[in-house]
Design a protein around this motif. Structure first.
Motif, short mmCIF file in Angstrom:
data_model
loop_
_atom_site.label_atom_id
_atom_site.label_comp_id
_atom_site.label_asym_id
_atom_site.label_seq_id
_atom_site.Cartn_x
_atom_site.Cartn_y
_atom_site.Cartn_z
N ARG A 99 -18.75 31.94 26.71
CA ARG A 99 -19.40 30.89 27.47
C ARG A 99 -20.91 31.04 27.47
N GLY A 100 -21.60 29.91 27.39
CA GLY A 100 -23.04 29.86 27.55
C GLY A 100 -23.37 28.84 28.63
N GLU A 101 -24.63 28.75 29.02
CA GLU A 101 -25.03 27.81 30.05
C GLU A 101 -24.83 26.37 29.60
N SER A 102 -25.13 26.10 28.33
CA SER A 102 -25.10 24.73 27.84
C SER A 102 -23.77 24.32 27.23
N ALA A 103 -23.10 25.26 26.57
CA ALA A 103 -21.87 24.92 25.86
C ALA A 103 -21.17 26.20 25.45
N PRO A 104 -19.88 26.13 25.17
CA PRO A 104 -19.16 27.32 24.70
C PRO A 104 -19.38 27.56 23.21
N VAL A 105 -19.17 28.79 22.79
CA VAL A 105 -19.18 29.17 21.39
C VAL A 105 -17.75 29.58 21.04
N VAL A 106 -17.14 28.87 20.12
CA VAL A 106 -15.75 29.12 19.72
C VAL A 106 -15.74 29.82 18.37
N THR A 107 -14.95 30.88 18.26
CA THR A 107 -14.81 31.62 17.01
C THR A 107 -13.35 31.73 16.64
N TYR A 108 -13.05 31.45 15.38
CA TYR A 108 -11.71 31.69 14.83
C TYR A 108 -11.82 32.86 13.86
N ASP A 109 -11.09 33.97 14.13
CA ASP A 109 -11.15 35.18 13.34
C ASP A 109 -9.93 35.31 12.44
N SER A 110 -10.15 35.79 11.22
CA SER A 110 -9.03 36.10 10.33
C SER A 110 -8.26 37.29 10.90
N PRO A 111 -7.00 37.47 10.51
CA PRO A 111 -6.20 38.58 11.04
C PRO A 111 -6.84 39.95 10.84
N ASP A 112 -7.55 40.16 9.73
CA ASP A 112 -8.18 41.46 9.50
C ASP A 112 -9.56 41.57 10.13
N GLY A 113 -10.05 40.49 10.73
CA GLY A 113 -11.34 40.52 11.41
C GLY A 113 -12.54 40.44 10.50
N ASP A 114 -12.34 40.32 9.19
CA ASP A 114 -13.47 40.32 8.26
C ASP A 114 -14.11 38.95 8.09
N ARG A 115 -13.37 37.88 8.37
CA ARG A 115 -13.87 36.53 8.15
C ARG A 115 -13.85 35.76 9.46
N GLN A 116 -14.85 34.91 9.67
CA GLN A 116 -14.93 34.13 10.89
C GLN A 116 -15.37 32.69 10.61
N LEU A 117 -14.89 31.80 11.45
CA LEU A 117 -15.44 30.46 11.59
C LEU A 117 -15.98 30.36 13.01
N GLN A 118 -17.15 29.82 13.17
CA GLN A 118 -17.76 29.72 14.49
C GLN A 118 -18.29 28.30 14.69
N ILE A 119 -18.05 27.74 15.88
CA ILE A 119 -18.39 26.35 16.17
C ILE A 119 -19.10 26.27 17.50
N PHE A 120 -20.22 25.55 17.56
CA PHE A 120 -20.90 25.32 18.83
C PHE A 120 -21.81 24.10 18.72
N ALA A 121 -22.08 23.49 19.86
CA ALA A 121 -22.96 22.32 19.92
C ALA A 121 -24.42 22.76 19.90
N LEU A 122 -25.30 21.86 19.46
CA LEU A 122 -26.73 22.12 19.37
C LEU A 122 -27.49 21.24 20.36
N VAL A 123 -28.75 21.61 20.59
CA VAL A 123 -29.59 20.81 21.49
C VAL A 123 -30.86 20.28 20.82
N GLU A 124 -31.16 20.74 19.61
CA GLU A 124 -32.36 20.27 18.93
C GLU A 124 -32.23 18.80 18.55
N GLU A 125 -33.35 18.23 18.12
CA GLU A 125 -33.36 16.80 17.81
C GLU A 125 -32.78 16.48 16.45
N SER A 126 -32.66 17.49 15.59
CA SER A 126 -32.13 17.25 14.24
C SER A 126 -31.58 18.53 13.66
N PRO A 127 -30.67 18.43 12.68
CA PRO A 127 -30.19 19.63 11.99
C PRO A 127 -31.33 20.41 11.33
N ALA A 128 -32.31 19.70 10.78
CA ALA A 128 -33.42 20.37 10.10
C ALA A 128 -34.24 21.21 11.07
#
Length: 224
Positions: A99-128
């Motif tokens: 948990r963060g103040e603005s939004a959660p950070v979600v992580t999906y871990d592979s069974p061996d823990g070596d690989r991850q996917l991580q998803i979270f919302a942003l607050v900046e005005e653009s991806p750049a």
């Protein structure tokens, strides 16, 4: 759909001024404490500054539930994540949430823990803008990691900004990260990151990210 990643697409990351997310690829196989953009992280005690030891969401937090879809590739499942979006993730990968103040950070871990996917919302005005801050923010930018080297970059206007980079993790050795920041169907900005050992074939690093970005749909959104 949102943004179709191709084998030649390159990926991006970001750090917001004073607005941080947990995105470190640490030895536990879960999201760690290196700041990136979109979420302000705090400790359980409100008077303690943000650290790497931010507690995970309680064990009773709802898990992502499978949402059946005939288009999901073998070895993947379409999850309706309780944070508020549908996303395709590899079968057997374990979900964690911090948990963060603005939004959660979600992580999906592979069974061996070596690989991850991580998803979270942003607050900046653009991806750049998010990408630029991620790499260059004083004290927190990815460029300050040991052995950091940007490998490839790319962007498509206001649609996405991307970065592929490598660095040397103190505990886990050489790592490679694909970090993709984009504007979702509802206009909200998100980041999806894929990380793995540098020795892993690049196609295997990109495959779960491509599936995640191509399927990503905010709850209630009109996705293609």
């Amino acid at each position: 759909m949102l943004i179709a990643l191709t084998a030649t697409a390159v990926l991006g990351a970001g750090v917001g001024a004073g607005v941080w997310a947990l995105t470190r690829d640490d030895g536990s196989g879960r999201a760690g404490g290196t700041p990136a953009t979109g979420v302000t992280v705090t400790d359980a005690a409100p008077t303690t500054p943000a650290t790497d030891d931010v507690p995970e969401a309680p064990a009773t937090s709802p898990e992502a539930t499978a949402a059946p879809s005939p288009s999901v590739a073998p070895g993947y499942r379409l999850a309706q994540d309780p944070v508020g979006y549908a996303i395709t993730v590899p079968e057997g990968w374990q979900r964690h949430e911090k948990r963060g103040e603005s939004a959660p950070v979600v992580t999906y871990d592979s069974p061996d823990g070596d690989r991850q996917l991580q998803i979270f919302a942003l607050v900046e005005e653009s991806p750049a803008a998010s990408l630029d801050l991620a790499e260059n923010a004083a004290g927190y930018g990815f460029a300050r990691r040991p052995g950091y080297r940007a490998l490839t970059r790319g962007s498509d206007g206001d649609a996405y900004s991307e970065l592929v980079y490598r660095y040397d993790d103190e505990d886990r050795g050489a790592r490679q990260v694909i970090d993709h920041r984009f504007r979702a169907a509802d206009g909200t900005l998100y980041a999806i990151r894929s990380s793995a050992p540098e020795s892993l074939d690049g196609a295997l690093l990109r495959e779960p990210l491509t599936a995640a970005v191509d399927s990503f749909c905010p709850t209630g959104g009109a996705c293609g």
